[in-house]
Write a protein that holds these residues in place. Structure first.
Motif, PDB file in Angstrom:
ATOM      1  N   GLY A 118       0.814  -1.205   0.000  1.00  0.00           N
ATOM      2  CA  GLY A 118       0.000   0.000   0.000  1.00  0.00           C
ATOM      3  C   GLY A 118       0.849   1.257   0.000  1.00  0.00           C
ATOM      4  N   GLY A 119       0.173   2.386  -0.063  1.00  0.00           N
ATOM      5  CA  GLY A 119       0.880   3.652  -0.047  1.00  0.00           C
ATOM      6  C   GLY A 119      -0.018   4.791  -0.472  1.00  0.00           C
ATOM      7  N   LEU A 120       0.610   5.944  -0.689  1.00  0.00           N
ATOM      8  CA  LEU A 120      -0.086   7.141  -1.155  1.00  0.00           C
ATOM      9  C   LEU A 120       0.109   7.257  -2.656  1.00  0.00           C
ATOM     10  CD1 LEU A 120      -1.538   9.861  -0.706  1.00  0.00           C
ATOM     11  CD2 LEU A 120       0.723  10.855  -0.234  1.00  0.00           C
ATOM     12  N   VAL A 121      -0.974   7.400  -3.380  1.00  0.00           N
ATOM     13  CA  VAL A 121      -0.907   7.489  -4.834  1.00  0.00           C
ATOM     14  C   VAL A 121      -1.908   8.534  -5.313  1.00  0.00           C
ATOM     15  CG1 VAL A 121      -2.578   5.614  -5.158  1.00  0.00           C
ATOM     16  CG2 VAL A 121      -0.909   6.109  -6.963  1.00  0.00           C
ATOM     17  N   GLN A 122      -1.580   9.170  -6.421  1.00  0.00           N
ATOM     18  CA  GLN A 122      -2.493  10.158  -6.992  1.00  0.00           C
ATOM     19  C   GLN A 122      -3.631   9.473  -7.740  1.00  0.00           C
ATOM     20  OE1 GLN A 122      -0.133  12.809  -9.414  1.00  0.00           O
ATOM     21  NE2 GLN A 122       0.467  14.037  -7.652  1.00  0.00           N
ATOM     22  N   PRO A 123      -4.759  10.144  -7.866  1.00  0.00           N
ATOM     23  CA  PRO A 123      -5.847   9.583  -8.672  1.00  0.00           C
ATOM     24  C   PRO A 123      -5.352   9.200 -10.062  1.00  0.00           C
ATOM     25  CG  PRO A 123      -6.622  11.484  -7.463  1.00  0.00           C
ATOM     26  CD  PRO A 123      -5.137  11.433  -7.249  1.00  0.00           C
ATOM     27  N   GLY A 124      -5.785   8.030 -10.523  1.00  0.00           N
ATOM     28  CA  GLY A 124      -5.332   7.520 -11.803  1.00  0.00           C
ATOM     29  C   GLY A 124      -4.098   6.646 -11.715  1.00  0.00           C
ATOM     30  N   GLY A 125      -3.482   6.607 -10.562  1.00  0.00           N
ATOM     31  CA  GLY A 125      -2.273   5.815 -10.378  1.00  0.00           C
ATOM     32  C   GLY A 125      -2.552   4.350 -10.131  1.00  0.00           C
ATOM     33  N   SER A 126      -1.473   3.606  -9.903  1.00  0.00           N
ATOM     34  CA  SER A 126      -1.567   2.156  -9.715  1.00  0.00           C
ATOM     35  C   SER A 126      -0.776   1.718  -8.490  1.00  0.00           C
ATOM     36  CB  SER A 126      -1.002   1.428 -10.941  1.00  0.00           C
ATOM     37  OG  SER A 126      -1.731   1.729 -12.102  1.00  0.00           O
ATOM     38  N   LEU A 127      -1.219   0.608  -7.920  1.00  0.00           N
ATOM     39  CA  LEU A 127      -0.499  -0.063  -6.840  1.00  0.00           C
ATOM     40  C   LEU A 127      -0.691  -1.565  -7.012  1.00  0.00           C
ATOM     41  CD1 LEU A 127      -1.438   2.012  -3.640  1.00  0.00           C
ATOM     42  CD2 LEU A 127       0.831   1.845  -4.680  1.00  0.00           C
ATOM     43  N   ARG A 128       0.267  -2.314  -6.503  1.00  0.00           N
ATOM     44  CA  ARG A 128       0.144  -3.776  -6.485  1.00  0.00           C
ATOM     45  C   ARG A 128       0.302  -4.245  -5.052  1.00  0.00           C
ATOM     46  NH1 ARG A 128       3.939  -8.669  -8.100  1.00  0.00           N
ATOM     47  NH2 ARG A 128       2.421 -10.129  -8.976  1.00  0.00           N
ATOM     48  N   LEU A 129      -0.760  -4.829  -4.527  1.00  0.00           N
ATOM     49  CA  LEU A 129      -0.756  -5.340  -3.167  1.00  0.00           C
ATOM     50  C   LEU A 129      -0.376  -6.812  -3.173  1.00  0.00           C
ATOM     51  CD1 LEU A 129      -4.048  -3.761  -1.766  1.00  0.00           C
ATOM     52  CD2 LEU A 129      -1.773  -2.731  -2.001  1.00  0.00           C
ATOM     53  N   SER A 130       0.294  -7.222  -2.094  1.00  0.00           N
ATOM     54  CA  SER A 130       0.655  -8.626  -1.912  1.00  0.00           C
ATOM     55  C   SER A 130       0.164  -9.093  -0.554  1.00  0.00           C
ATOM     56  CB  SER A 130       2.176  -8.804  -1.975  1.00  0.00           C
ATOM     57  OG  SER A 130       2.695  -8.405  -3.208  1.00  0.00           O
ATOM     58  N   CYS A 131      -0.182 -10.366  -0.491  1.00  0.00           N
ATOM     59  CA  CYS A 131      -0.568 -10.973   0.778  1.00  0.00           C
ATOM     60  C   CYS A 131       0.116 -12.327   0.883  1.00  0.00           C
ATOM     61  CB  CYS A 131      -2.075 -11.131   0.868  1.00  0.00           C
ATOM     62  SG  CYS A 131      -2.614 -12.078   2.314  1.00  0.00           S
ATOM     63  N   ALA A 132       1.079 -12.405   1.764  1.00  0.00           N
ATOM     64  CA  ALA A 132       1.786 -13.665   2.002  1.00  0.00           C
ATOM     65  C   ALA A 132       1.089 -14.409   3.136  1.00  0.00           C
ATOM     66  CB  ALA A 132       3.235 -13.379   2.368  1.00  0.00           C
ATOM     67  N   THR A 133       0.876 -15.701   2.923  1.00  0.00           N
ATOM     68  CA  THR A 133       0.204 -16.511   3.940  1.00  0.00           C
ATOM     69  C   THR A 133       1.097 -17.655   4.388  1.00  0.00           C
ATOM     70  OG1 THR A 133      -0.853 -18.302   2.696  1.00  0.00           O
ATOM     71  CG2 THR A 133      -1.863 -16.126   2.524  1.00  0.00           C
ATOM     72  N   SER A 134       0.741 -18.230   5.523  1.00  0.00           N
ATOM     73  CA  SER A 134       1.456 -19.414   6.009  1.00  0.00           C
ATOM     74  C   SER A 134       0.574 -20.648   5.913  1.00  0.00           C
ATOM     75  CB  SER A 134       1.896 -19.193   7.465  1.00  0.00           C
ATOM     76  OG  SER A 134       0.764 -19.009   8.301  1.00  0.00           O
ATOM     77  N   ALA A 135      -0.498 -20.543   5.127  1.00  0.00           N
ATOM     78  CA  ALA A 135      -1.494 -21.609   5.067  1.00  0.00           C
ATOM     79  C   ALA A 135      -0.961 -22.850   4.380  1.00  0.00           C
ATOM     80  CB  ALA A 135      -2.731 -21.110   4.332  1.00  0.00           C
ATOM     81  N   ASP A 136      -1.061 -23.981   5.062  1.00  0.00           N
ATOM     82  CA  ASP A 136      -0.810 -25.259   4.406  1.00  0.00           C
ATOM     83  C   ASP A 136      -1.923 -25.505   3.381  1.00  0.00           C
ATOM     84  OD1 ASP A 136       0.265 -26.739   7.540  1.00  0.00           O
ATOM     85  OD2 ASP A 136       1.441 -25.785   5.952  1.00  0.00           O
ATOM     86  N   PHE A 137      -1.580 -26.195   2.325  1.00  0.00           N
ATOM     87  CA  PHE A 137      -2.565 -26.487   1.277  1.00  0.00           C
ATOM     88  C   PHE A 137      -3.225 -25.206   0.772  1.00  0.00           C
ATOM     89  CE2 PHE A 137      -1.844 -30.731   2.386  1.00  0.00           C
ATOM     90  CZ  PHE A 137      -1.984 -30.884   3.753  1.00  0.00           C
ATOM     91  N   PHE A 138      -2.401 -24.163   0.611  1.00  0.00           N
ATOM     92  CA  PHE A 138      -2.900 -22.849   0.195  1.00  0.00           C
ATOM     93  C   PHE A 138      -3.749 -22.952  -1.060  1.00  0.00           C
ATOM     94  CE2 PHE A 138      -2.949 -18.358  -0.462  1.00  0.00           C
ATOM     95  CZ  PHE A 138      -2.705 -18.129  -1.805  1.00  0.00           C
TER      96      PHE A 138
END
Length: 118
Positions: free
Chosen positions: A9-29
């Motif tokens: 996440g972060g601060l971005v201007q309207p029209g901009g882009s971001l790429r979020l990530s979510c790392a998990t520890s789940a077995d059998f993800f």
């Protein structure tokens, strides 16, 4: 206990882009449907995007983000992503990931703040 760690996440201007990530520890993800949620100040948490288990062939989005957001998953890395393009001020929120199947069992992560502002 499964851990969910959101980032990107972060601060971005309207029209901009971001790429979020979510790392998990789940077995059998790869056996879990995964989703991104968001919670704006004073509002309830809402499901934004969802991806099916396995190869993730089916994706669903809330109407407000269709055509702008894309959810993907990397099963070997136990990670789910959210590519957000053409961001709008109304996308400002804390973003979380979880599995709709497991929300009653998996603790929520700390989330990642997305702020869209000029």
């Amino acid at each position: 206990q499964v851990q969910l760690v959101e980032s990107g996440g972060g601060l971005v201007q309207p029209g901009g882009s971001l790429r979020l990530s979510c790392a998990t520890s789940a077995d059998f993800f790869n056996s879990y449907v995964m989703a991104w949620y968001r919670q704006a100040p004073g509002k309830q948490r809402e499901l934004v995007a969802q991806i099916t288990r396995g190869a993730g062939d089916t994706k669903n989005y809330v109407d407000s983000v269709k055509g702008r957001f894309t959810i993907t998953r990397d099963n070997p890395k136990k990670t789910v992503f959210l590519q957000m393009n053409s961001l709008k001020p109304e996308d400002t929120a804390v973003y979380y990931c979880n599995s709709p199947q497991m929300v009653e069992y998996w603790d929520w992560g700390q989330g990642t703040q997305v702020t869209v502002s000029s």
